[in-house]
Design a protein around this motif. Sequence first.
Motif, PDB file in Angstrom:
ATOM      1  N   LEU A  72     -85.980  50.367  45.093  1.00  0.00           N
ATOM      2  CA  LEU A  72     -87.331  49.846  44.910  1.00  0.00           C
ATOM      3  C   LEU A  72     -87.280  48.554  44.108  1.00  0.00           C
ATOM      4  O   LEU A  72     -86.503  48.426  43.165  1.00  0.00           O
ATOM      5  N   GLY A  73     -88.102  47.589  44.505  1.00  0.00           N
ATOM      6  CA  GLY A  73     -88.180  46.323  43.800  1.00  0.00           C
ATOM      7  C   GLY A  73     -89.632  45.946  43.531  1.00  0.00           C
ATOM      8  O   GLY A  73     -90.550  46.397  44.226  1.00  0.00           O
ATOM      9  N   GLN A  74     -89.848  45.121  42.522  1.00  0.00           N
ATOM     10  CA  GLN A  74     -91.199  44.675  42.175  1.00  0.00           C
ATOM     11  C   GLN A  74     -91.523  43.410  42.948  1.00  0.00           C
ATOM     12  O   GLN A  74     -90.781  42.427  42.911  1.00  0.00           O
ATOM     13  N   THR A  75     -92.633  43.417  43.663  1.00  0.00           N
ATOM     14  CA  THR A  75     -93.047  42.269  44.467  1.00  0.00           C
ATOM     15  C   THR A  75     -94.545  42.058  44.340  1.00  0.00           C
ATOM     16  O   THR A  75     -95.293  42.983  44.006  1.00  0.00           O
ATOM     17  N   GLY A  76     -94.984  40.854  44.633  1.00  0.00           N
ATOM     18  CA  GLY A  76     -96.404  40.551  44.722  1.00  0.00           C
ATOM     19  C   GLY A  76     -97.214  41.014  43.531  1.00  0.00           C
ATOM     20  O   GLY A  76     -96.861  40.769  42.375  1.00  0.00           O
ATOM     21  N   ASN A  77     -98.325  41.740  43.814  1.00  0.00           N
ATOM     22  CA  ASN A  77     -99.243  42.193  42.773  1.00  0.00           C
ATOM     23  C   ASN A  77     -98.918  43.578  42.231  1.00  0.00           C
ATOM     24  O   ASN A  77     -99.673  44.120  41.422  1.00  0.00           O
ATOM     25  N   SER A  78     -97.797  44.176  42.689  1.00  0.00           N
ATOM     26  CA  SER A  78     -97.466  45.530  42.243  1.00  0.00           C
ATOM     27  C   SER A  78     -97.160  45.541  40.747  1.00  0.00           C
ATOM     28  O   SER A  78     -96.507  44.628  40.237  1.00  0.00           O
ATOM     29  N   PRO A  79     -97.619  46.565  40.035  1.00  0.00           N
ATOM     30  CA  PRO A  79     -97.407  46.620  38.583  1.00  0.00           C
ATOM     31  C   PRO A  79     -95.958  46.909  38.195  1.00  0.00           C
ATOM     32  O   PRO A  79     -95.564  46.671  37.057  1.00  0.00           O
ATOM     33  N   CYS A  80     -95.167  47.448  39.128  1.00  0.00           N
ATOM     34  CA  CYS A  80     -93.751  47.708  38.854  1.00  0.00           C
ATOM     35  C   CYS A  80     -93.020  47.761  40.186  1.00  0.00           C
ATOM     36  O   CYS A  80     -93.546  47.325  41.211  1.00  0.00           O
ATOM     37  N   ALA A  81     -91.817  48.302  40.197  1.00  0.00           N
ATOM     38  CA  ALA A  81     -90.993  48.322  41.413  1.00  0.00           C
ATOM     39  C   ALA A  81     -91.517  49.371  42.395  1.00  0.00           C
ATOM     40  O   ALA A  81     -91.213  50.556  42.282  1.00  0.00           O
TER      41      ALA A  81
ATOM     42  N   GLU B 106    -100.110  39.776  51.713  1.00  0.00           N
ATOM     43  CA  GLU B 106    -100.777  38.579  52.226  1.00  0.00           C
ATOM     44  C   GLU B 106     -99.982  37.309  51.946  1.00  0.00           C
ATOM     45  O   GLU B 106    -100.065  36.340  52.698  1.00  0.00           O
ATOM     46  N   ALA B 107     -99.199  37.302  50.864  1.00  0.00           N
ATOM     47  CA  ALA B 107     -98.462  36.096  50.493  1.00  0.00           C
ATOM     48  C   ALA B 107     -97.440  35.717  51.556  1.00  0.00           C
ATOM     49  O   ALA B 107     -97.183  34.533  51.792  1.00  0.00           O
ATOM     50  N   ILE B 108     -96.831  36.714  52.196  1.00  0.00           N
ATOM     51  CA  ILE B 108     -95.831  36.435  53.225  1.00  0.00           C
ATOM     52  C   ILE B 108     -96.296  36.889  54.605  1.00  0.00           C
ATOM     53  O   ILE B 108     -95.572  36.739  55.587  1.00  0.00           O
ATOM     54  N   GLN B 109     -97.513  37.440  54.689  1.00  0.00           N
ATOM     55  CA  GLN B 109     -98.108  37.906  55.933  1.00  0.00           C
ATOM     56  C   GLN B 109     -97.175  38.868  56.663  1.00  0.00           C
ATOM     57  O   GLN B 109     -96.916  38.740  57.868  1.00  0.00           O
ATOM     58  N   LYS B 110     -96.673  39.844  55.913  1.00  0.00           N
ATOM     59  CA  LYS B 110     -95.809  40.869  56.474  1.00  0.00           C
ATOM     60  C   LYS B 110     -96.312  42.244  56.058  1.00  0.00           C
ATOM     61  O   LYS B 110     -96.729  42.445  54.915  1.00  0.00           O
ATOM     62  N   ALA B 111     -96.268  43.187  56.992  1.00  0.00           N
ATOM     63  CA  ALA B 111     -96.585  44.578  56.678  1.00  0.00           C
ATOM     64  C   ALA B 111     -95.300  45.241  56.215  1.00  0.00           C
ATOM     65  O   ALA B 111     -94.340  45.383  56.981  1.00  0.00           O
TER      66      ALA B 111
ATOM     67  N   PHE C  96     -86.584  42.231  56.323  1.00  0.00           N
ATOM     68  CA  PHE C  96     -87.092  40.868  56.175  1.00  0.00           C
ATOM     69  C   PHE C  96     -86.664  40.302  54.833  1.00  0.00           C
ATOM     70  O   PHE C  96     -86.875  40.929  53.789  1.00  0.00           O
ATOM     71  N   ASN C  97     -86.056  39.128  54.870  1.00  0.00           N
ATOM     72  CA  ASN C  97     -85.652  38.436  53.649  1.00  0.00           C
ATOM     73  C   ASN C  97     -86.769  37.493  53.231  1.00  0.00           C
ATOM     74  O   ASN C  97     -87.016  36.481  53.879  1.00  0.00           O
ATOM     75  N   ALA C  98     -87.466  37.845  52.151  1.00  0.00           N
ATOM     76  CA  ALA C  98     -88.592  37.024  51.701  1.00  0.00           C
ATOM     77  C   ALA C  98     -88.141  35.719  51.066  1.00  0.00           C
ATOM     78  O   ALA C  98     -88.953  34.812  50.855  1.00  0.00           O
ATOM     79  N   GLN C  99     -86.860  35.611  50.730  1.00  0.00           N
ATOM     80  CA  GLN C  99     -86.270  34.394  50.172  1.00  0.00           C
ATOM     81  C   GLN C  99     -87.034  33.888  48.943  1.00  0.00           C
ATOM     82  O   GLN C  99     -87.291  32.706  48.792  1.00  0.00           O
ATOM     83  N   ASN C 100     -87.378  34.833  48.088  1.00  0.00           N
ATOM     84  CA  ASN C 100     -88.091  34.467  46.854  1.00  0.00           C
ATOM     85  C   ASN C 100     -87.458  35.111  45.625  1.00  0.00           C
ATOM     86  O   ASN C 100     -88.143  35.404  44.644  1.00  0.00           O
ATOM     87  N   GLY C 101     -86.151  35.323  45.705  1.00  0.00           N
ATOM     88  CA  GLY C 101     -85.442  35.890  44.574  1.00  0.00           C
ATOM     89  C   GLY C 101     -85.384  37.396  44.530  1.00  0.00           C
ATOM     90  O   GLY C 101     -84.838  37.960  43.575  1.00  0.00           O
ATOM     91  N   GLU C 102     -85.939  38.072  45.514  1.00  0.00           N
ATOM     92  CA  GLU C 102     -85.880  39.528  45.542  1.00  0.00           C
ATOM     93  C   GLU C 102     -84.445  39.980  45.812  1.00  0.00           C
ATOM     94  O   GLU C 102     -83.744  39.384  46.625  1.00  0.00           O
ATOM     95  N   GLU C 103     -84.022  41.036  45.149  1.00  0.00           N
ATOM     96  CA  GLU C 103     -82.646  41.506  45.260  1.00  0.00           C
ATOM     97  C   GLU C 103     -82.508  42.489  46.422  1.00  0.00           C
ATOM     98  O   GLU C 103     -82.209  43.668  46.255  1.00  0.00           O
ATOM     99  N   GLY C 104     -82.725  41.982  47.619  1.00  0.00           N
ATOM    100  CA  GLY C 104     -82.619  42.801  48.808  1.00  0.00           C
ATOM    101  C   GLY C 104     -83.622  42.378  49.858  1.00  0.00           C
ATOM    102  O   GLY C 104     -84.480  41.519  49.630  1.00  0.00           O
ATOM    103  N   LYS C 105     -83.496  42.977  51.037  1.00  0.00           N
ATOM    104  CA  LYS C 105     -84.414  42.702  52.136  1.00  0.00           C
ATOM    105  C   LYS C 105     -85.483  43.784  52.188  1.00  0.00           C
ATOM    106  O   LYS C 105     -85.194  44.965  52.022  1.00  0.00           O
TER     107      LYS C 105
END
Length: 217
Positions: A62-71, A127-132, A180-189
């Motif tokens: 699990l990773g923290q992305t977007g507006n999520s409060p944690c991973a 919405e930031a990357i328009q991906k489900a 999907f690789n968001a290419q924004n520093g996330e440690e994984g796809k």
Amino acid sequence: MKPTAILALSFLLPLLAFLTNLPLAFSDGEQVLDTNRNPIRPGLTYSILPAIRGPDGGGLKLGQTGNSPCALTVLQDPFTFFGSIPVKFTIPGDSSGIIFTGTELEIEFVEKPECSESSKWLVFLDEAIQKACVGVGGAEGHPGQQTYAGKFHIQKYYQFSYKLVFCITGQPTCLDIGRFNAQNGEEGKRLSLTEHEAFRLVFARPFEDDKVIKSVA
């Protein structure tokens, strides 16, 4: 119509048009097997791993992305082959203990994030990357994002490997789950709904991850 709903429809409609020939129900079901060729069963724990080891190898975390409060977003980590967070499967309303390809499933991690009341998988629109994308934590874990009701299925995908699909409630189609690789520093796809290549995977009992198939045809 709310902007979020418009964006969600603009993302989903091309996918639904592309996949009109993919049925909601699968009539050719067969038992889903783990890497030891044993049937997978509800309630037991499994690691979801790539079917082929290599640069794209690695289990789920699990990773923290977007507006999520944690991973709370599911990532496939290329560097964590033996540390994948195990999952367990549930067949809603069925206690038969038999999982076939096409069986409606709920999936959840056996480890629950501290900031969440649930580790059950869901799909939300980033919405930031328009991906489900696949995540956990319920709608409250993804504030401001559209979430979708539905069930997961397992389908056969080449010899000795599988793919996951997500069937949106009320829609006539099911969508493959890819990476999907968001290419924004996330440690994984991210695991996400796709009209392109699905994530080709296998199911291994956690204590037997070292026995996973190295290469499949």
